[in-house]
Design a protein around this motif. Structure first.
Motif, short mmCIF file in Angstrom:
data_model
loop_
_atom_site.label_atom_id
_atom_site.label_comp_id
_atom_site.label_asym_id
_atom_site.label_seq_id
_atom_site.Cartn_x
_atom_site.Cartn_y
_atom_site.Cartn_z
N TYR A 181 5.79 14.46 5.55
CA TYR A 181 4.95 14.27 6.73
C TYR A 181 3.46 14.40 6.40
CZ TYR A 181 3.30 14.92 11.53
OH TYR A 181 2.65 14.81 12.72
N VAL A 182 3.09 15.46 5.69
CA VAL A 182 1.68 15.69 5.36
C VAL A 182 1.16 14.53 4.51
CG1 VAL A 182 0.10 17.20 4.12
CG2 VAL A 182 1.86 18.18 5.59
N SER A 183 1.90 14.16 3.50
CA SER A 183 1.49 13.07 2.63
C SER A 183 1.40 11.76 3.41
CB SER A 183 2.48 12.93 1.47
OG SER A 183 2.14 11.83 0.69
N THR A 199 -1.59 11.57 5.66
CA THR A 199 -2.82 11.46 4.86
C THR A 199 -3.09 10.02 4.49
OG1 THR A 199 -2.47 13.68 3.99
CG2 THR A 199 -3.93 12.26 2.75
N ILE A 200 -2.05 9.26 4.18
CA ILE A 200 -2.26 7.88 3.72
C ILE A 200 -2.13 6.83 4.82
CG2 ILE A 200 -1.58 8.41 1.35
CD1 ILE A 200 1.13 7.05 1.96
N LEU A 201 -1.61 7.20 5.97
CA LEU A 201 -1.42 6.22 7.04
C LEU A 201 -2.70 5.49 7.44
CD1 LEU A 201 0.36 4.74 9.09
CD2 LEU A 201 0.22 6.77 10.57
N PRO A 202 -3.82 6.16 7.67
CA PRO A 202 -5.03 5.40 8.04
C PRO A 202 -5.46 4.39 6.98
CG PRO A 202 -5.30 7.73 8.58
CD PRO A 202 -4.03 7.61 7.76
N SER A 203 -5.34 4.74 5.71
CA SER A 203 -5.70 3.80 4.64
C SER A 203 -4.76 2.61 4.62
CB SER A 203 -5.66 4.49 3.27
OG SER A 203 -6.64 5.48 3.21
N ALA A 204 -3.48 2.85 4.86
CA ALA A 204 -2.50 1.76 4.91
C ALA A 204 -2.81 0.82 6.07
CB ALA A 204 -1.08 2.31 5.04
N VAL A 205 -3.20 1.38 7.20
CA VAL A 205 -3.54 0.56 8.38
C VAL A 205 -4.80 -0.26 8.11
CG1 VAL A 205 -4.33 0.68 10.78
CG2 VAL A 205 -2.36 2.05 10.03
N GLU A 206 -5.82 0.36 7.54
CA GLU A 206 -7.05 -0.37 7.21
C GLU A 206 -6.76 -1.53 6.25
OE1 GLU A 206 -11.17 0.64 4.85
OE2 GLU A 206 -10.29 2.22 6.09
N TYR A 207 -5.95 -1.25 5.24
CA TYR A 207 -5.54 -2.28 4.29
C TYR A 207 -4.80 -3.42 5.00
CZ TYR A 207 -2.58 -4.46 0.72
OH TYR A 207 -1.92 -5.36 -0.08
N ALA A 208 -3.87 -3.07 5.87
CA ALA A 208 -3.09 -4.07 6.59
C ALA A 208 -3.98 -4.96 7.45
CB ALA A 208 -2.04 -3.39 7.46
N PHE A 209 -4.93 -4.36 8.13
CA PHE A 209 -5.82 -5.15 8.99
C PHE A 209 -6.66 -6.13 8.16
CE2 PHE A 209 -6.06 -2.08 12.86
CZ PHE A 209 -4.72 -2.33 13.11
N GLU A 210 -7.07 -5.71 6.96
CA GLU A 210 -7.82 -6.62 6.10
C GLU A 210 -6.92 -7.77 5.65
OE1 GLU A 210 -10.65 -8.55 3.96
OE2 GLU A 210 -10.95 -6.98 5.44
N PHE A 262 1.46 2.64 16.64
CA PHE A 262 2.23 3.45 15.69
C PHE A 262 1.35 4.55 15.10
CE2 PHE A 262 3.74 4.18 11.30
CZ PHE A 262 4.95 4.77 11.60
N LEU A 263 0.13 4.21 14.72
CA LEU A 263 -0.81 5.20 14.16
C LEU A 263 -1.06 6.32 15.17
CD1 LEU A 263 -2.88 6.15 12.02
CD2 LEU A 263 -4.53 4.59 13.08
N ILE A 321 7.99 8.05 9.72
CA ILE A 321 6.58 7.69 9.55
C ILE A 321 6.34 7.12 8.15
CG2 ILE A 321 4.22 8.62 9.41
CD1 ILE A 321 5.13 10.62 11.66
N ALA A 322 6.94 7.73 7.15
CA ALA A 322 6.81 7.22 5.79
C ALA A 322 7.41 5.83 5.65
CB ALA A 322 7.45 8.19 4.80
N VAL A 323 8.55 5.59 6.31
CA VAL A 323 9.14 4.25 6.32
C VAL A 323 8.17 3.25 6.95
CG1 VAL A 323 10.97 2.82 7.35
CG2 VAL A 323 11.54 5.01 6.28
N GLY A 324 7.51 3.67 8.02
CA GLY A 324 6.52 2.81 8.66
C GLY A 324 5.37 2.46 7.73
#
Length: 191
Positions: free
Chosen positions: A3-5, A8-19, A90-91, A116-119
């Motif tokens: 969960y913690v990990s 931590t990375i979810l916002p970066s994954a979302v930013e990457y996806a939007f790009e 989801f975020l 969440i990690a699967v997401g």
């Protein structure tokens, strides 16, 4: 703890996806994707369905629905707009506090952090697929890919691997964390 990990990375994954999805055009929707059976429109429909289902699991504590995307409205604007909306939902749901940290899927109960990690895996890897389809080289950010490499053995069980992923493919050395991750999930880095 996953969960913690993951958070931590979810916002970066979302930013990457939007790009990645910012490069989708109406003309690109018929292009092939690294997911052999799907064109780009099919992939975006799948991503939108997955995000709706993951959001349901995170917010309700169970998953009850199947696919919900409308395959009749496949314009690039609608598909990308839906993806952005569902990713934001989801975020927001993933970062909200939850009293019950478990999710029920059929007879399976798993930790909320695992869903969440699967997401994150779904968002990051399929966004890589999108970028690949529109011929824009965009590796998954190193922090996201490195964390997912550690989580993939937990998230991708053998039955699901055979059903949902191609066998791992070799990757040239040295390779980035992004290349290692997508190759492990059966995607060819250089074609």
């Amino acid at each position: 703890m996953v969960y913690v990990s993951a958070l931590t990375i979810l916002p970066s994954a979302v930013e990457y996806a939007f790009e990645c999805v910012s490069h989708v055009t109406q003309e690109s929707l018929t292009r092939r994707t690294p997911c052999a059976e799907w064109n780009l429109a099919d992939l975006l429909l799948h991503m939108n369905d997955s995000l709706a289902i993951l959001h349901e699991g995170v917010t309700l504590g169970f998953i009850a629905t199947g696919p919900i995307a409308d395959p009749h409205d496949c314009s690039a604007d609608v598909l990308v707009g839906t993806f952005r909306d569902r990713t934001r939902q989801f975020l927001e749901a993933a970062t909200a506090a939850d009293e019950d940290p478990s999710i029920t899927i059929d007879d399976l109960v798993l930790p909320r952090e695992t869903l969440i990690a699967v997401g994150i895996l779904e968002i990051a890897v399929h966004s890589w697929d999108v970028a690949r389809s529109v011929n824009v080289p965009m590796p998954i950010p190193p922090t996201v890919a490195s964390a997912l490499i550690k989580l993939v053995p937990i998230l991708v069980i053998e039955g699901a691997r055979q059903r949902d992923f191609a066998p791992p493919v070799p990757v040239a050395w040295p390779a980035s964390p992004s290349d290692h991750l997508v190759a492990f999930l059966g995607r060819r880095v250089a074609e």
